[in-house]
Design a protein around this motif. Structure first.
Motif, mmCIF file in Angstrom:
data_model
loop_
_atom_site.group_PDB
_atom_site.id
_atom_site.type_symbol
_atom_site.label_atom_id
_atom_site.label_comp_id
_atom_site.label_asym_id
_atom_site.label_seq_id
_atom_site.Cartn_x
_atom_site.Cartn_y
_atom_site.Cartn_z
ATOM 1 N N CYS A 17 8.217 -0.176 -5.235
ATOM 2 C CA CYS A 17 9.661 -0.423 -4.537
ATOM 3 C C CYS A 17 10.206 -1.318 -5.400
ATOM 4 O O CYS A 17 10.307 -1.910 -5.784
ATOM 5 C CB CYS A 17 9.125 -1.458 -3.416
ATOM 6 S SG CYS A 17 10.134 -2.027 -2.466
ATOM 7 N N ALA A 32 0.482 6.992 2.380
ATOM 8 C CA ALA A 32 -0.686 5.843 1.518
ATOM 9 C C ALA A 32 -1.589 5.651 2.305
ATOM 10 O O ALA A 32 -2.215 5.274 1.448
ATOM 11 C CB ALA A 32 0.094 4.728 0.991
ATOM 12 N N LEU A 38 2.458 -3.699 -3.492
ATOM 13 C CA LEU A 38 3.942 -3.233 -2.568
ATOM 14 C C LEU A 38 4.559 -3.821 -4.140
ATOM 15 O O LEU A 38 4.485 -5.253 -4.450
ATOM 16 C CB LEU A 38 4.445 -3.738 -1.471
ATOM 17 C CG LEU A 38 5.768 -3.592 -1.344
ATOM 18 C CD1 LEU A 38 6.354 -1.657 -1.189
ATOM 19 C CD2 LEU A 38 6.877 -3.807 -0.202
ATOM 20 N N SER A 40 -4.165 -3.132 -1.171
ATOM 21 C CA SER A 40 -2.647 -2.727 -1.248
ATOM 22 C C SER A 40 -2.018 -3.403 -1.863
ATOM 23 O O SER A 40 -1.743 -4.548 -1.847
ATOM 24 C CB SER A 40 -2.032 -2.106 -0.075
ATOM 25 O OG SER A 40 -1.691 -3.075 0.984
ATOM 26 N N LYS A 47 5.812 4.790 3.937
ATOM 27 C CA LYS A 47 5.506 4.713 3.231
ATOM 28 C C LYS A 47 4.288 4.818 3.368
ATOM 29 O O LYS A 47 2.659 5.019 2.365
ATOM 30 C CB LYS A 47 6.112 4.161 2.060
ATOM 31 C CG LYS A 47 7.747 4.536 1.792
ATOM 32 C CD LYS A 47 6.990 6.230 0.237
ATOM 33 C CE LYS A 47 8.479 6.947 0.496
ATOM 34 N NZ LYS A 47 8.324 8.073 0.179
ATOM 35 N N PHE A 48 3.549 3.417 4.053
ATOM 36 C CA PHE A 48 2.449 2.631 3.931
ATOM 37 C C PHE A 48 1.971 3.271 4.666
ATOM 38 O O PHE A 48 0.774 4.019 4.875
ATOM 39 C CB PHE A 48 2.402 1.286 4.579
ATOM 40 C CG PHE A 48 2.301 0.674 3.678
ATOM 41 C CD1 PHE A 48 1.436 -0.174 3.385
ATOM 42 C CD2 PHE A 48 3.314 0.219 2.823
ATOM 43 C CE1 PHE A 48 1.272 -1.595 2.264
ATOM 44 C CE2 PHE A 48 3.802 -0.629 1.317
ATOM 45 C CZ PHE A 48 2.364 -1.646 1.613
ATOM 46 N N VAL A 66 2.249 0.860 -3.789
ATOM 47 C CA VAL A 66 3.455 1.840 -3.378
ATOM 48 C C VAL A 66 4.852 1.097 -4.080
ATOM 49 O O VAL A 66 5.002 -0.060 -4.449
ATOM 50 C CB VAL A 66 3.810 0.589 -2.122
ATOM 51 C CG1 VAL A 66 5.175 1.917 -1.374
ATOM 52 C CG2 VAL A 66 2.242 1.467 -1.091
ATOM 53 N N GLN A 71 0.294 5.243 -5.827
ATOM 54 C CA GLN A 71 0.074 6.396 -4.782
ATOM 55 C C GLN A 71 1.653 6.698 -4.180
ATOM 56 O O GLN A 71 1.801 8.470 -3.318
ATOM 57 C CB GLN A 71 -1.031 6.049 -3.731
ATOM 58 C CG GLN A 71 -2.183 6.253 -3.973
ATOM 59 C CD GLN A 71 -2.322 5.189 -4.807
ATOM 60 O OE1 GLN A 71 -1.585 4.145 -5.823
ATOM 61 N NE2 GLN A 71 -3.485 4.885 -5.241
ATOM 62 N N GLU A 72 2.931 5.997 -3.967
ATOM 63 C CA GLU A 72 4.192 6.607 -2.998
ATOM 64 C C GLU A 72 5.399 5.835 -4.078
ATOM 65 O O GLU A 72 4.297 4.311 -4.748
ATOM 66 C CB GLU A 72 3.590 5.850 -1.771
ATOM 67 C CG GLU A 72 3.237 6.378 -0.911
ATOM 68 C CD GLU A 72 3.320 7.963 -0.598
ATOM 69 O OE1 GLU A 72 4.815 8.048 -0.380
ATOM 70 O OE2 GLU A 72 2.808 9.091 -0.130
ATOM 71 N N TYR A 73 5.876 6.276 -3.227
ATOM 72 C CA TYR A 73 7.232 5.219 -3.991
ATOM 73 C C TYR A 73 8.196 5.253 -3.001
ATOM 74 O O TYR A 73 8.672 5.940 -2.592
ATOM 75 C CB TYR A 73 7.755 6.545 -5.396
ATOM 76 C CG TYR A 73 9.253 5.433 -6.166
ATOM 77 C CD1 TYR A 73 8.296 5.642 -7.420
ATOM 78 C CD2 TYR A 73 10.001 5.046 -6.035
ATOM 79 C CE1 TYR A 73 8.745 5.235 -8.528
ATOM 80 C CE2 TYR A 73 10.696 4.928 -6.442
ATOM 81 C CZ TYR A 73 10.152 5.008 -8.326
ATOM 82 O OH TYR A 73 11.263 4.111 -9.535
#
Length: 133
Positions: A87, A124, A56, A54, A120-121, A85, A105-107
């Motif tokens: 950030c 994801a 960040l 991953s 968030k993790f 993700v 995948q995420e924000y």
């Protein structure tokens, strides 16, 4: 204490040393092995050296920003790895859409705390929900 998958790795990319250290502390508490990069160019080099599970990722950085890194990483490593993700302080809906359409995948918005980052993790797929309590 919740745990990432055994040996899960995360690359924290932010031009702020303070943000990198805060994220590292939270992620290591949840079982991640963490590396750091100050900008997208350093992050791309780190991914070529050892692709993390991953990333960040901050948006606004010198040299290569987060979106440029994300686009380069998706071209080079494919659509699913590493899980990204974003950030950032960039909260406008069009920026969020751009990030997700580019392969994040995420924000998550700054400032973040442990609960926000952990959630968030989980979303994801990087932490298990039952481990995150």
């Amino acid at each position: 204490m919740s745990q990432g998958e055994a040996g899960a790795t995360c690359l924290v990319v932010d031009d702020s040393r303070v943000v990198r250290k805060a994220a590292r502390r939270i992620l290591e508490k949840h079982g991640f092995s963490v590396r750091e990069a100050e900008n997208g160019q350093e992050a791309l080099a780190a991914c070529r050296e050892a692709l993390p599970d991953s990333v960040l990722l901050d948006w606004n950085m010198p040299v290569m920003d987060g979106l440029q890194f994300l686009q380069a990483a998706r071209r080079e490593f494919g659509p699913d790895r590493p899980v990204v993700v974003f950030c950032t302080t960039e909260g406008a809906m069009d920026r969020i859409v751009t990030a997700l359409e580019s392969g994040a995948q995420e924000y998550v918005m700054k400032p973040f705390d442990e609960e926000i980052l952990r959630d968030k993790f989980v979303q994801a797929g990087l932490l298990q929900q039952d481990d995150a309590a």
